[in-house]
Motif scaffolding. Structure first.
Motif, PDB file in Angstrom:
ATOM      1  N   ARG A   4       0.865  -1.383  -0.010  1.00 22.98           N
ATOM      2  CA  ARG A   4       0.154  -0.145  -0.092  1.00 22.98           C
ATOM      3  C   ARG A   4       0.977   1.250  -0.157  1.00 22.98           C
ATOM      4  O   ARG A   4       2.234   1.174   0.175  1.00 22.98           O
ATOM      5  CB  ARG A   4      -0.871   0.128   1.203  1.00 22.98           C
ATOM      6  CG  ARG A   4      -0.018   0.174   2.337  1.00 22.98           C
ATOM      7  CD  ARG A   4      -0.930  -0.158   3.744  1.00 22.98           C
ATOM      8  NE  ARG A   4      -1.143  -1.584   3.732  1.00 22.98           N
ATOM      9  CZ  ARG A   4      -1.816  -2.226   4.855  1.00 22.98           C
ATOM     10  NH1 ARG A   4      -2.583  -1.295   5.776  1.00 22.98           N
ATOM     11  NH2 ARG A   4      -2.129  -3.405   4.873  1.00 22.98           N
ATOM     12  N   PRO A   5       0.411   2.504  -0.114  1.00 20.80           N
ATOM     13  CA  PRO A   5       1.141   3.622  -0.163  1.00 20.80           C
ATOM     14  C   PRO A   5       1.940   3.787   1.444  1.00 20.80           C
ATOM     15  O   PRO A   5       1.136   3.498   2.397  1.00 20.80           O
ATOM     16  CB  PRO A   5       0.284   4.683  -0.376  1.00 20.80           C
ATOM     17  CG  PRO A   5      -0.752   4.178  -1.162  1.00 20.80           C
ATOM     18  CD  PRO A   5      -1.098   2.819  -0.558  1.00 20.80           C
ATOM     19  N   ALA A   6       3.020   3.749   1.254  1.00 19.94           N
ATOM     20  CA  ALA A   6       3.883   3.798   2.513  1.00 19.94           C
ATOM     21  C   ALA A   6       5.379   4.615   2.439  1.00 19.94           C
ATOM     22  O   ALA A   6       5.649   4.967   1.076  1.00 19.94           O
ATOM     23  CB  ALA A   6       4.166   2.350   2.836  1.00 19.94           C
ATOM     24  N   ARG A   7       5.911   4.885   3.391  1.00 21.36           N
ATOM     25  CA  ARG A   7       7.034   5.414   3.444  1.00 21.36           C
ATOM     26  C   ARG A   7       8.164   4.522   4.133  1.00 21.36           C
ATOM     27  O   ARG A   7       8.008   3.754   5.240  1.00 21.36           O
ATOM     28  CB  ARG A   7       7.206   6.812   4.323  1.00 21.36           C
ATOM     29  CG  ARG A   7       8.865   7.546   4.009  1.00 21.36           C
ATOM     30  CD  ARG A   7       8.791   8.896   4.511  1.00 21.36           C
ATOM     31  NE  ARG A   7       9.568   9.631   3.850  1.00 21.36           N
ATOM     32  CZ  ARG A   7       9.843  10.611   3.742  1.00 21.36           C
ATOM     33  NH1 ARG A   7       8.945  11.499   4.100  1.00 21.36           N
ATOM     34  NH2 ARG A   7      10.632  11.377   3.125  1.00 21.36           N
ATOM     35  N   LEU A   8       9.284   4.263   3.390  1.00 19.98           N
ATOM     36  CA  LEU A   8      10.500   3.318   3.758  1.00 19.98           C
ATOM     37  C   LEU A   8      11.304   3.880   4.876  1.00 19.98           C
ATOM     38  O   LEU A   8      11.727   5.282   4.743  1.00 19.98           O
ATOM     39  CB  LEU A   8      11.112   2.845   2.626  1.00 19.98           C
ATOM     40  CG  LEU A   8      12.219   1.758   2.900  1.00 19.98           C
ATOM     41  CD1 LEU A   8      11.872   0.609   3.682  1.00 19.98           C
ATOM     42  CD2 LEU A   8      13.008   1.417   1.589  1.00 19.98           C
ATOM     43  N   TRP A   9      11.571   3.317   6.121  1.00 14.49           N
ATOM     44  CA  TRP A   9      12.478   3.629   7.075  1.00 14.49           C
ATOM     45  C   TRP A   9      13.434   2.482   7.101  1.00 14.49           C
ATOM     46  O   TRP A   9      13.286   1.391   7.012  1.00 14.49           O
ATOM     47  CB  TRP A   9      11.590   4.339   8.361  1.00 14.49           C
ATOM     48  CG  TRP A   9      10.872   5.272   8.177  1.00 14.49           C
ATOM     49  CD1 TRP A   9       9.622   5.451   8.080  1.00 14.49           C
ATOM     50  CD2 TRP A   9      11.341   6.364   8.560  1.00 14.49           C
ATOM     51  NE1 TRP A   9       9.205   6.762   7.830  1.00 14.49           N
ATOM     52  CE2 TRP A   9      10.301   7.570   8.400  1.00 14.49           C
ATOM     53  CE3 TRP A   9      12.532   7.227   9.216  1.00 14.49           C
ATOM     54  CZ2 TRP A   9      10.094   8.676   8.692  1.00 14.49           C
ATOM     55  CZ3 TRP A   9      12.435   8.627   9.409  1.00 14.49           C
ATOM     56  CH2 TRP A   9      11.335   9.377   9.219  1.00 14.49           C
ATOM     57  N   LEU A  10      14.834   2.776   7.519  1.00 11.71           N
ATOM     58  CA  LEU A  10      15.782   1.919   7.696  1.00 11.71           C
ATOM     59  C   LEU A  10      16.680   2.324   8.982  1.00 11.71           C
ATOM     60  O   LEU A  10      16.894   3.380   9.247  1.00 11.71           O
ATOM     61  CB  LEU A  10      16.531   1.779   6.461  1.00 11.71           C
ATOM     62  CG  LEU A  10      17.356   0.502   6.239  1.00 11.71           C
ATOM     63  CD1 LEU A  10      16.238  -0.617   5.762  1.00 11.71           C
ATOM     64  CD2 LEU A  10      18.547   0.827   5.044  1.00 11.71           C
ATOM     65  N   GLU A  11      16.962   1.169   9.566  1.00 13.15           N
ATOM     66  CA  GLU A  11      18.001   1.133  10.540  1.00 13.15           C
ATOM     67  C   GLU A  11      18.871   0.279  10.183  1.00 13.15           C
ATOM     68  O   GLU A  11      18.838  -0.751   9.683  1.00 13.15           O
ATOM     69  CB  GLU A  11      17.722   0.887  12.020  1.00 13.15           C
ATOM     70  CG  GLU A  11      16.494   1.889  12.712  1.00 13.15           C
ATOM     71  CD  GLU A  11      16.353   1.228  14.172  1.00 13.15           C
ATOM     72  OE1 GLU A  11      16.582   2.053  15.310  1.00 13.15           O
ATOM     73  OE2 GLU A  11      15.645   0.076  14.432  1.00 13.15           O
ATOM     74  N   TRP A  12      20.421   0.739  10.286  1.00  8.78           N
ATOM     75  CA  TRP A  12      21.480  -0.092  10.155  1.00  8.78           C
ATOM     76  C   TRP A  12      22.477  -0.108  11.205  1.00  8.78           C
ATOM     77  O   TRP A  12      22.537   0.807  11.888  1.00  8.78           O
ATOM     78  CB  TRP A  12      22.157   0.088   8.722  1.00  8.78           C
ATOM     79  CG  TRP A  12      22.763   1.412   8.747  1.00  8.78           C
ATOM     80  CD1 TRP A  12      22.382   2.660   8.190  1.00  8.78           C
ATOM     81  CD2 TRP A  12      24.060   1.445   8.824  1.00  8.78           C
ATOM     82  NE1 TRP A  12      23.311   3.394   8.360  1.00  8.78           N
ATOM     83  CE2 TRP A  12      24.683   2.904   9.030  1.00  8.78           C
ATOM     84  CE3 TRP A  12      25.126   0.824   9.534  1.00  8.78           C
ATOM     85  CZ2 TRP A  12      25.637   3.526   9.079  1.00  8.78           C
ATOM     86  CZ3 TRP A  12      26.422   1.320   9.585  1.00  8.78           C
ATOM     87  CH2 TRP A  12      26.704   2.740   9.419  1.00  8.78           C
ATOM     88  N   SER A  13      23.157  -1.335  11.310  1.00  7.92           N
ATOM     89  CA  SER A  13      24.263  -1.314  12.485  1.00  7.92           C
ATOM     90  C   SER A  13      25.416  -2.229  11.916  1.00  7.92           C
ATOM     91  O   SER A  13      25.066  -3.211  11.054  1.00  7.92           O
ATOM     92  CB  SER A  13      23.725  -1.664  13.896  1.00  7.92           C
ATOM     93  OG  SER A  13      24.687  -2.014  14.672  1.00  7.92           O
ATOM     94  N   THR A  14      26.554  -2.056  12.384  1.00 13.59           N
ATOM     95  CA  THR A  14      27.455  -3.130  12.309  1.00 13.59           C
ATOM     96  C   THR A  14      27.619  -4.442  13.314  1.00 13.59           C
ATOM     97  O   THR A  14      28.277  -5.244  13.002  1.00 13.59           O
ATOM     98  CB  THR A  14      28.961  -2.515  12.312  1.00 13.59           C
ATOM     99  OG1 THR A  14      28.806  -2.023  13.734  1.00 13.59           O
ATOM    100  CG2 THR A  14      29.192  -1.627  11.479  1.00 13.59           C
ATOM    101  N   VAL A  15      26.560  -4.553  14.101  1.00  9.40           N
ATOM    102  CA  VAL A  15      26.110  -5.468  14.943  1.00  9.40           C
ATOM    103  C   VAL A  15      24.804  -6.100  15.049  1.00  9.40           C
ATOM    104  O   VAL A  15      23.817  -5.132  14.784  1.00  9.40           O
ATOM    105  CB  VAL A  15      26.548  -5.453  16.581  1.00  9.40           C
ATOM    106  CG1 VAL A  15      28.340  -5.304  16.560  1.00  9.40           C
ATOM    107  CG2 VAL A  15      26.010  -3.927  17.205  1.00  9.40           C
TER     108      VAL A  15
END
Length: 568
Positions: free
Chosen positions: A65-76
């Motif tokens: 559906r219509p949405a916004r993408l959010w992202l978290e990233w980490s090295t662990v």
């Protein structure tokens, strides 16, 4: 203590169920809505990463559906000190697909990421996060501290073989995931837009292959929705989603993303399967669908849908991904005597780009990722005069280069004149495994440095045997790809098997003696090529009067006199 990567992925389902909502997703000015999971946005196609370089990588997903993408990233894996990134809106015009180009990443590190969707109908509602992982290559400068290990293959879900849930789906992708390579190179035919998938396929041994079928795959693709539906279908397979979430990919395309053997000469006027007869329009729709779903970086406004690109993989390896489809002239008898628009295959700008990139490369190994083999004769019917038409480069004439061969001969000459070493060609397309050694000492056109071309594939598709007499150059016959089985993705007794190959550029390669564990190049190249793929497509053993391989790829301008029918 951080979780191991294996534990992380076993703890989560493909849809991300059971994972906590990120803190940033609930830290809003108003209380978060209490919503049951069925009302949240969903990422039914999972997540993918691709085009990874030392300090950046693409992360892709699709919303329902219509949405916004959010992202978290980490090295662990624990996501300690995770970085938060706001992504694009996922709307109808892209079939709700979208990607983030993560930049500023620490070179050579493992990256753990989790994607969440913000519902644009209610901005307080977020999806359950879906987790993924990728391994970045080292920076190109300095000494290599680890091997580079990767897999390549092509040709997914062709010849009517789709997702057989009774068999366990496209299990060959699970085999790739288990190898935990640095990346997976998909060498084209990522879908079969022209290959309808029926609910049942009757096999030669009398058994039945049962396919999951959707409306979009039940016929040839003509509309943008149907082309996109082919990618959605493949991503319905849990094995493919699992691999894509853990292994970064490098995609290229070939013909079946549009239709079999398409070029400027293609016509479907007499093909009753197609109600749409406008080939350029279907090419445009297919290109849009490919770029919507491929986890690859957009080139730029000057050529937003460009496929050919350079992807450095550290001091040991540079990968040059080619596009052998978009710039070619019409498929023809391939006998032109000059290099012009009709005889073009890569096109002058792409050849110049490749030569310049190879010259500038400081990596030990230079892999040219091609979507078609250099020297195999791939026929495309006959013209009005009864002459053979050719789909690939070679024209089956054992003379000096003609037609498309002229362009490739010029490319090989420039590579030799520049003194570029350790160039290896990788490809798929022809649905069998082979290793081709191009030897100038045995060629009429001899102004090139010797090189190897390795062929692999297919993936969960029908495979084909070599149907030509013995050629003039020894081609080691490789019984099976490493990690593969005697059948494509576990398919029972289709014509012959298929699979993938896993190779490693080792840290010892700085001595330029070969690929560690395989040894491509150098004095032991023939022996190494046989070792590198010692467990491949199981074929009946048979004796021939010659040790030289069938359909031997000798050079542009000279291949065996008989036709090699190798492509579906």
């Amino acid at each position: 203590m951080s979780m191991r990567r294996r534990d992380l992925f076993h703890a989560a389902t493909a849809a991300g169920a059971g994972l906590a909502i990120p803190r940033w997703a609930t830290a809003q000015s108003a209380p978060a809505a209490i919503t049951h999971d069925g009302a949240r946005p969903q990422m039914t196609s999972g997540v993918q990463s691709g085009d990874a370089q030392a300090d950046r990588a693409i992360v892709w997903t699709r919303a329902d559906r219509p949405a916004r993408l959010w992202l978290e990233w980490s090295t662990v894996a624990s996501f300690a000190d995770a970085q938060r990134v706001r992504g694009p809106y996922l709307l109808e015009d892209s079939d709700f697909t979208g990607r983030i180009d993560l930049t500023g990443l620490p070179a050579g590190q493992e990256i753990f990421y989790r994607a969440s969707l913000q519902d644009l109908g209610n901005e307080r509602v977020f999806s359950q996060p879906v987790q993924g992982h990728l391994r970045l290559p080292q920076a190109g400068t300095g000494r290599a501290t680890r091997d580079v290990r990767f897999v390549w293959s092509g040709d997914t879900a062709g010849q009517g073989f789709g997702i057989n849930e009774r068999w366990g789906g496209m299990k060959i992708y699970e085999q790739i995931r288990k190898l935990a390579p640095d990346f997976f190179l998909h060498s084209g035919d990522t879908i079969y837009a022209d290959g309808p998938i029926a609910s049942e396929v009757k096999l030669p041994d009398g058994t039945v292959w049962n396919n999951l079928v959707t409306e979009e795959v039940s016929k040839v693709a003509e509309t943008l929705h149907e082309f996109r539906g082919r990618y959605r279908y493949n991503m319905m397979d849990a094995n493919m989603r699992g691999m894509a979430a853990e292994v970064p990919q490098l995609w290229q395309w070939d013909d079946h993303e549009v239709m079999n053997n398409w070029s400027d000469a293609k016509s479907v006027l007499n093909d009753a399967r197609y109600t749409e007869k406008n080939i350029p329009l279907m090419v445009a729709r297919a290109a849009r669908a490919f770029h919507d779903y491929a986890p690859m970086r957009r080139h730029g406004d000057e050529e937003a849908w460009r496929v050919y690109r350079h992807l450095p993989q550290g001091p040991l390896l540079d990968v040059f991904v080619l596009d052998m489809r978009s710039y070619r002239g019409p498929n023809s008898a391939n006998l032109q005597t000059t290099e012009d628009a009709d005889s073009a295959f890569l096109g002058r700008p792409q050849v110049a780009w490749l030569v310049q990139g190879l010259k500038q490369s400081k990596a030990v190994w230079k892999v040219i990722a091609a979507d078609m083999p250099v020297g195999l004769g791939v026929p495309d019917g006959k013209d009005a005069q009864g002459r053979d038409l050719w789909e690939a480069i070679a024209n089956n004439e054992p003379n000096q280069p003609l037609g498309r061969e002229i362009e490739i001969a010029r490319l090989l000459r420039e590579i030799k004149q520049a003194g570029i070493r350790n160039v290896v060609w990788l490809t798929a397309d022809v649905h069998y495994t082979a290793a081709h050694f191009y030897d100038p000492a045995r060629a009429k056109f001899s102004d090139f440095a010797p090189f190897w071309e390795f062929v692999s594939g297919p993936l969960n598709a029908g495979s084909f045997g070599l149907s030509c007499p013995i050629g003039r150059v020894r081609v080691p016959r490789l019984p099976a790809p490493v990690g593969g089985r005697a059948r494509p993705g576990g398919l029972p007794a289709t014509p012959r098997g298929g699979g993938f190959h896993a190779v490693r550029a080792g840290t010892r390669s700085r001595h330029r003696r070969g690929w560690r564990g395989g040894g491509w190049g150098g004095t032991n190249a023939r022996r190494a090529a046989r070792r590198a793929c010692r467990a491949s497509v199981r074929r009946p053993r048979r004796r021939t009067r010659s040790r030289r391989g069938p359909c031997a790829a000798r050079r542009p301008g000279e291949i065996p006199a008989s036709s090699c029918s190798t492509a579906p």
